[in-house]
Write a protein that holds these residues in place. Sequence first.
Motif, mmCIF file in Angstrom:
data_model
loop_
_atom_site.group_PDB
_atom_site.id
_atom_site.type_symbol
_atom_site.label_atom_id
_atom_site.label_comp_id
_atom_site.label_asym_id
_atom_site.label_seq_id
_atom_site.Cartn_x
_atom_site.Cartn_y
_atom_site.Cartn_z
ATOM 1 N N ARG A 21 22.722 -8.764 -21.016
ATOM 2 C CA ARG A 21 21.547 -9.045 -21.836
ATOM 3 C C ARG A 21 20.686 -10.113 -21.173
ATOM 4 N N ASP A 64 17.353 -7.525 -25.131
ATOM 5 C CA ASP A 64 18.556 -6.843 -24.667
ATOM 6 C C ASP A 64 18.504 -6.739 -23.149
ATOM 7 N N ARG A 111 23.284 -10.159 -31.378
ATOM 8 C CA ARG A 111 22.144 -10.164 -30.453
ATOM 9 C C ARG A 111 20.814 -10.201 -31.190
#
Length: 455
Positions: free
Chosen positions: A94, A142, A442
């Motif tokens: 990421r 991401d 996330r």
Amino acid sequence: MNEAEKLSRLADLAREGVPEDVDAAHDAAERARFVEAVSRGAALRGGGALGRLGAWLRAVGLWPASGERPRWGFALAGAVALAVALVALWPARRLDYAVEGVAGAAGGYIAAAAGEEARLRFTDGTTVALAPGSALRVAEVDATGARMLLEDGRASLRVTPRPKARWSVEAGPFAVLVTGTEFDVTWTRGDGTLRVDLREGSVTVRGPLAPDGLPLRAGQRLVARLREGAVQISSLDAPGAEGPAEGGPSSATAAAPDAEEKAIGPGGATAAGAGGESEEDAGAARPEGSRADGAPADGAAAGPSWAKRVAAGDFGSVLAEAEQRGLGGVLERGSLDDLVALADAARYARRGDVAQRALTATRKRFPGTSHGKAAAFLLGRMVDDGGSPGAAVPWYDTYLAESPGGPFAAEALGRKMVAVERTGGRAAARPIAELYLKRHPRGAHASVAGDLLKP
């Protein structure tokens, strides 16, 4: 060190382990057996990616079975095969970013001071320069890129081209989609004007005035004005390219008022009511005195529905018609489509009083619908942004209880965490931070949650 350098180093290490007295004929036979096994497509077995890789290497003789001596003559091929497989199987990392020029960026929110530029630097080399007085939120990050929300002002981006890269900048109901390029995007929230100046690469702009997306080439400028319902594409070097000539048509035809495009709502989700009811709402009863298209039931001639007008950026006519029909009557007897479209138009036109009344009526009259549930989050966000985080928390709790897997669940929980910290302190917010990281590791508020959990 790039992947090619890593493979080269691995090959050097493998060569160092090859004995000088290796049988060349045996080594050639082993190499031939490797090629034959690969051509047959040997199956990967075992648990997990590395377990499957080990089983396959043993099947083709690259990895010794228990008690066997390794076949050093084949070490180089085995090492290279292992390295290539690891590169293919290892999950992409990421992206991360650092913020310069501002004291803090809670929840991914960056607000540049009046006389100073702020800058974001992503780990892939992408940079975002935020002009003085501008505000931007990093909503999602991401391995492929990031989704950013430009709330007001100008952002200048230099996006590093990479395979499968996906970046977007959302401004009001518009979205600028890009993989690798250099451009400026300016959003003036007060008058609903978007401007995109493209210097390198290509982008696509989507939104109410561009239902199918408008592609831009290097050297072009796009100006979209929601109030006028017009969008223009011109050269960056052309004189007077700030927008459409007054009273004249735009060089790129805007979507007609009855276009079926759905408005882009908060957080990138489709704005409620912009494209008709969901399956959940389809069975909701429509009160007498109104129709699904937003027109009165007296048979009088009517124009495009309110939902379609909102999708086309025509917020003013929706508000004007609601007031002409009688705002109280619309709130009490209007259809679900009417209420949702009215709330959207009022929010985009910064008529908070009307938006709050429309959202409250939506919850009261259509409580079991997805729009009724979403209204709780929108009400919470309105009072939160208005400077009352304590009053917003009950609304966030209501939405999370009614729609725990809804489209605004992550933002509701993240906003609740920040609101609780502001009103009750870090200790009160830590349990919420733990829950947020468990559900949305996330998410846009992950960095804030992580900071709260530090000793």
